[in-house]
Structure formats: C-alpha cells, structure tokens
Write an enzyme that holds these catalytic residues in place. Structure first.
Site, PDB file in Angstrom:
ATOM      1  N   ASP A 113      -8.764  -2.855  -7.193  1.00 49.54           N
ATOM      2  CA  ASP A 113      -8.868  -2.238  -6.221  1.00 49.54           C
ATOM      3  C   ASP A 113      -9.385  -0.377  -6.611  1.00 49.54           C
ATOM      4  O   ASP A 113      -8.942  -0.490  -7.588  1.00 49.54           O
ATOM      5  CB  ASP A 113      -7.493  -1.547  -6.572  1.00 49.54           C
ATOM      6  CG  ASP A 113      -6.274  -0.655  -5.180  1.00 49.54           C
ATOM      7  OD1 ASP A 113      -7.471  -0.167  -4.845  1.00 49.54           O
ATOM      8  OD2 ASP A 113      -5.211  -1.557  -4.788  1.00 49.54           O
ATOM      9  N   CYS A 150       0.557  -1.340  -0.014  1.00 51.08           N
ATOM     10  CA  CYS A 150      -0.088   0.047  -0.188  1.00 51.08           C
ATOM     11  C   CYS A 150       0.665   1.172   0.162  1.00 51.08           C
ATOM     12  O   CYS A 150       1.438   1.638  -1.077  1.00 51.08           O
ATOM     13  CB  CYS A 150      -1.039   0.115   1.234  1.00 51.08           C
ATOM     14  SG  CYS A 150      -2.492   1.456   1.049  1.00 51.08           S
ATOM     15  N   HIS A 153      -7.542  -5.120  -3.524  1.00 53.89           N
ATOM     16  CA  HIS A 153      -6.514  -3.722  -2.317  1.00 53.89           C
ATOM     17  C   HIS A 153      -6.552  -4.337  -1.724  1.00 53.89           C
ATOM     18  O   HIS A 153      -6.749  -5.181  -1.033  1.00 53.89           O
ATOM     19  CB  HIS A 153      -7.062  -2.269  -2.122  1.00 53.89           C
ATOM     20  CG  HIS A 153      -6.052  -1.574  -1.502  1.00 53.89           C
ATOM     21  ND1 HIS A 153      -4.818  -1.533  -2.280  1.00 53.89           N
ATOM     22  CD2 HIS A 153      -5.297  -1.345  -0.201  1.00 53.89           C
ATOM     23  CE1 HIS A 153      -3.966  -0.536  -1.503  1.00 53.89           C
ATOM     24  NE2 HIS A 153      -3.804  -0.220  -0.379  1.00 53.89           N
TER      25      HIS A 153
END
Length: 287
Positions: A226, A169, A256
């Site tokens: 995502d 991330c 994600h």
C-alpha cells in the site's frame, strides 16, 4: 453488446473497455474499476435487502437474513463503512455477504449531505471526490455511527448485545475511531484504513493517537504494498496494540483495496484469508 471498433473485429482492449463500462453502469465506483474485473455477485435469495431512512434522514442500505423480522429471531449486526466512493454496488455486495453469514449488515450513506445527487460513484476526478468526502467531518461521521447503533438497537431482528463494525479505506479509519468511541461495539475490522494524518487535520485525532482508548478489539487488515499507508505506520500501530486484544495482519503481497474485487488491486488469496480471519475475530468476541 460489444461494439466493434475496427474493421478487422474486436481485440482484447475493446472487450476490457466494454467490461469496465458494464461495471460502471451496474453501479460500481467509476474511479477505480478494473478493466478486466469480475467482481463477486452475491445473490439476494434468502435475504431481505433494501434502503432504510434512519433518524435525521440518514440513508442506509440493509441486508439481513429473511424471516428474521416478526419471527422472534435476533441476529448479530455489523455496520459496514464505505470507501470514499459512498455506498456503491460493491459495498452492497459486502452487506449481502455478511447477511449470508447470518448478520444484519447496514451501510449508512455517510456522504449524503454533501452529495445529495449521489455523484460519487460516477466521478473519475479524485480532487472532486475529495471535496465531497471532506464535507463529512469526523464528529458528523461519529454522530451517524451513533444514529446507526441506536437504530439497530431498536430492531426486533437484531441482537443489540452483538454489534460490530468494519470499514474499508476511508471507512477503515472510521472503524478504529468508532471502536474507541462506542462501548456498544464488541468488535471491529479495519481494512487498510489510514493510521496517521497531517497534524491538526480536520481538528481530529487519528487511529495511532487513540490506540490505547479502544473499547472493542479491532483486527486491522493491511497490505505491505500500500503506497498510501507506510509499513512503518502499520508497525507503529502494532507496537501500540501490543498486550491488547486488538491486532494487525499485514499481507506482504497485497496492495491497498485488496478485498475489492472490482479494483485492479484485488488480491484473491489475501482477500479470502482476511475475510475468514475477520469472521473468526467477530465470533471470538461474541458477535
């Protein structure tokens, strides 16, 4: 212990709530813990694990194979860059996974200056989390990566010619940027890191802008579901990487955070495949 919340006994929702509470208490990030998550717990047997304080006061969690120190053994090393929640239990487990695979894994606490009381793992307010994360600007983070690389280079149990970086991330974007900055790195693995930001954000560039400057081959690991990283951005990055040793794997059914087994978005199949690909990528590039 599960507390009964109704006279007729506990129902599934009660157990889910209890499970989430247990995981938060165990040190997983409170913001996105899945109610029914059963995260992997990698045992520390055969490993040396614990916190180190690097120059400048930078805290870092380290996991490495036992017996390396003082035995003449040198291992490849990987810097593990956290999500926006700091170095919580899942990041520590990732370090242990790398150590089990023969690496010295180190996770610097990049947010320690702006979060001295380590509140990130306890916060559930995304706005409050972003305030802390924003305090760690790109140049500061790159400086901390350099500090970590220098520390690794001075350890007798590390092969300083075999250094890699991976991140998740927020840390995925850091991975791309570090791979363009530090020739000491031989490989990188960027997990669903943002590729493009608003113009002028933090006065910094973004991965799409430095694709041609990569000094180490990076394997990008992204999910097509995502919502924060458009597939168009991934495809643009793939195009800019064409002809280089870097590449991106896009998982059509992954969201994600698909490797994070404590989160609702965990995808076991995609996570397993991506982890195996990353280890092969490191080895193929001498790490």
């Amino acid at each position: 212990m599960v507390n009964l919340t109704r006279p007729d006994g506990t129902i599934a929702e009660d157990l889910a709530l209890s499970r989430r509470t247990v995981l938060i208490a165990a040190g997983y990030a409170a913001f996105d813990v899945g109610a029914n998550a059963q995260p992997i717990a990698t045992p520390a047997d055969g490993l040396v694990t614990g916190w180190e304080t690097l120059p400048g006061g930078l805290p870092a969690f380290v996991a490495r194979p036992a017996g390396a120190k003082g035995s003449g053994g040198k291992h490849p090393a990987v810097i593990v860059v956290n999500e926006i929640f700091g170095v919580h239990e899942w990041i520590k487990d990732v370090c242990r996974r790398f150590a089990k695979a023969g690496y010295v894994a180190i996770a610097p606490e990049f947010f320690f200056r702006g979060d001295p009381d380590k509140t990130l793992t306890k916060l559930t307010d995304y706005a409050a989390i972003r305030v802390i994360v924003a305090r760690a600007g790109n140049e500061q983070v790159m400086g901390d990566v350099k500090t970590t690389l220098d520390w690794l280079g001075g350890q007798g149990f590390v092969n300083k010619k075999k250094l890699a970086i991976t991140g998740f991330c927020w840390g995925g974007a850091v991975t791309w940027m570090a791979a363009a900055r530090f020739p000491e790195l031989k490989a990188g693995g960027a997990w669903y890191g943002r590729l493009k930001g608003d113009p002028g954000t933090e006065g910094r560039k973004w991965p799409l802008e430095i694709a041609a400057d990569l000094k180490a081959p990076v394997l990008g690991l992204y999910g097509a579901l995502d919502k924060g990283i458009p597939v168009a951005d991934v495809q643009e990055m793939q195009a800019r990487l064409k002809g280089s040793k870097s590449s991106i794997m896009l998982y059509p059914d992954a969201d994600h955070g698909f490797l994070a087994d404590y989160r609702p978005s965990f995808n076991a199949a995609a996570g397993k495949d991506a982890w195996e690909r990353l280890l092969k990528h490191f080895k193929a590039n001498g790490v």
